[in-house]
Design an enzyme around this catalytic site. Structure first.
Site, mmCIF file in Angstrom:
data_model
loop_
_atom_site.group_PDB
_atom_site.id
_atom_site.type_symbol
_atom_site.label_atom_id
_atom_site.label_comp_id
_atom_site.label_asym_id
_atom_site.label_seq_id
_atom_site.Cartn_x
_atom_site.Cartn_y
_atom_site.Cartn_z
ATOM 1 N N THR A 109 84.477 21.872 55.659
ATOM 2 C CA THR A 109 85.293 20.727 56.092
ATOM 3 C C THR A 109 85.284 20.568 57.604
ATOM 4 O OG1 THR A 109 86.743 20.842 54.179
ATOM 5 C CG2 THR A 109 87.680 19.869 56.156
ATOM 6 N N LYS A 129 92.242 32.730 49.707
ATOM 7 C CA LYS A 129 92.659 31.351 49.965
ATOM 8 C C LYS A 129 93.748 31.035 48.942
ATOM 9 C CE LYS A 129 91.341 26.521 50.321
ATOM 10 N NZ LYS A 129 90.324 25.468 50.237
ATOM 11 N N THR A 162 86.306 26.551 53.713
ATOM 12 C CA THR A 162 87.377 27.474 53.320
ATOM 13 C C THR A 162 87.285 27.879 51.848
ATOM 14 O OG1 THR A 162 88.920 25.687 52.764
ATOM 15 C CG2 THR A 162 88.970 26.507 55.038
ATOM 16 N N ASP A 163 86.644 27.023 51.027
ATOM 17 C CA ASP A 163 86.667 27.281 49.579
ATOM 18 C C ASP A 163 86.104 28.654 49.219
ATOM 19 O OD1 ASP A 163 87.817 24.842 49.098
ATOM 20 O OD2 ASP A 163 85.992 23.858 48.409
HETATM 21 N N1 ASP Z 1 85.019 22.077 50.279
HETATM 22 C C1 ASP Z 1 85.197 22.554 51.629
HETATM 23 C C2 ASP Z 1 84.287 23.766 51.809
HETATM 24 O O1 ASP Z 1 84.635 24.819 51.375
HETATM 25 C C3 ASP Z 1 86.622 22.890 51.885
HETATM 26 C C4 ASP Z 1 86.936 23.377 53.277
HETATM 27 O O2 ASP Z 1 86.101 23.726 54.082
HETATM 28 O O3 ASP Z 1 88.156 23.466 53.589
HETATM 29 O O4 ASP Z 1 83.230 23.658 52.365
#
Ligand code: ASP
Length: 349
Positions: A17, A167, A95-96
């Site tokens: 993200t 997370k 973050t995922d």
């Molecule tokens: N879908 C995104 C990822 O993990 C979510 C994020 O970065 O917060 O790349």
């Protein structure tokens, strides 16, 4: 605070993200910001930090595969070989699946002796209310000046040990928590460290990216058909982490998993039982429904999160499938994955 010298930090981008934009056609968010553009969103110059930029990939981390973990570890080795004078590394990542990648790097790059800092954001850097500038600046600061010699996640003002993090929040800026009891540090006017075991050092790092990606992560639910385990083994998996209920308990009456675990173990598949709870740890010794898993040949994940246990099992099985050595390696604490600051659950009944 140590800011009197220029500190060289390598910034390695992998997507997420933090570097996402809205695709004009699909209208969905996807990684698309270059590192220059990402750094351009920072509100101020980095002053005493000299940033060396490396773009590895532009992935939504939902698309990260175990071979990407190896790519990140390989890039860290290249950085180490080319720039022995860097103070630390920052890795921007979605973050995922950040916890999986950061845990894998923890096992694959040991004794690095300098901070390897994963960070990202909940809101793309291109948006005005994004948490990206703060997280990126915090991560740079920890990489440049933090007295930390391990792989960590810096997010929302907290420093977490990679293998002890989950997370937990989809939307909040506070996406990650340390599992028991607190982060290893926080960013205030100073970098405050609560945990002193893994400080900077000058040992020779160990790079070892061997991995067996045929490890399955299975969540137990009421009604889970036990036959799924033999299907997983038949698909060629060499390890299964079973997320049990509570302390790691499994069904033993209707839809009992014990016979299926025993059969999987007899077929050479390694079974580890973790807890599906966010906090606390697996303890298979308390209940009959836990002891049954042990008696069937499963190992306990103890304080390891399911994510850390899964990544560790894949890393261990990349080295050996000798049962004695696998058991020994799974119970050895390599990078703090088994060291909960809060200690283990103690029951007096
Ligand atoms: N879908 C995104 C990822 O993990 C979510 C994020 O970065 O917060 O790349």
């Amino acid at each position: 605070m140590k800011t009197d010298k220029v500190a060289k930090v390598c910034l390695l981008a992998t997507g997420g993200t933090i570097s996402s934009i809205t695709d004009p056609v699909t209208k969905g968010l996807r990684p698309g910001l270059s590192l220059d553009m990402l750094l351009g969103t920072l509100p101020r110059e980095l002053g005493s930090i000299d940033v060396i930029q490396r773009e590895l990939f532009l992935l939504d981390s939902a698309n990260a595969q175990p071979h990407h973990w190896q790519d990140i570890a390989g890039a860290i080795k290249t950085i180490y070989d080319e720039m022995p004078d860097i103070e630390g590394i920052v890795i921007t990542h979605g973050t995922d699946t950040m916890v999986y990648s950061a845990s894998a790097v923890s096992f694959m790059v040991q004794d690095f002796g300098k901070p390897i800092v994963f960070t990202g954001s909940q809101i793309p850097a291109s948006m005005p209310w994004s948490d990206a500038p703060r997280n990126l600046l915090d991560a740079m600061r920890v990489a440049a000046f933090g007295d930390i010699g391990e792989t960590c996640i810096v997010f929302n003002g907290e420093i977490h040990r990679a293998t002890r993090t989950r997370k937990l929040r989809v939307n909040s800026y506070d996406a990650f928590d340390s599992m028991d009891p607190i982060p290893i540090g926080v960013l205030t006017r100073d970098i405050v460290l609560y945990e002193t075991r893994r400080r900077r050092h000058n040992l020779v790092p160990k790079f070892d990216t061997r991995l067996d990606s045929r490890v399955f992560l299975l969540k137990v639910f009421p009604g889970l058909p036990p036959g799924i385990l033999s299907r997983i083994v038949d698909m060629g998996y060499h390890g299964i982490v079973i997320e049990g209920f509570g302390l790691g308990n499994i069904p033993t009456v209707e839809n009992s998993l014990t016979g299926a675990i025993r059969q999987a173990v007899n077929q050479g598949c390694f079974v580890v039982v973790s807890s599906q709870c966010a906090f606390g740890q697996a303890d298979l010794s308390l209940y009959e429904v836990g002891r049954a898993a042990l008696e069937a040949g499963a190992m306990s994940a103890h304080v390891m999160t399911s994510e850390a246990a899964m990544v560790k099992l894949a890393w261990v099985l990349g080295h050996t499938r000798d049962p004695d050595i696998v058991h020994e390696m799974m119970s050895k604490d390599y990078v703090g994955e088994l060291s909960a600051l809060g200690g283990s659950n103690v029951y007096e009944i």
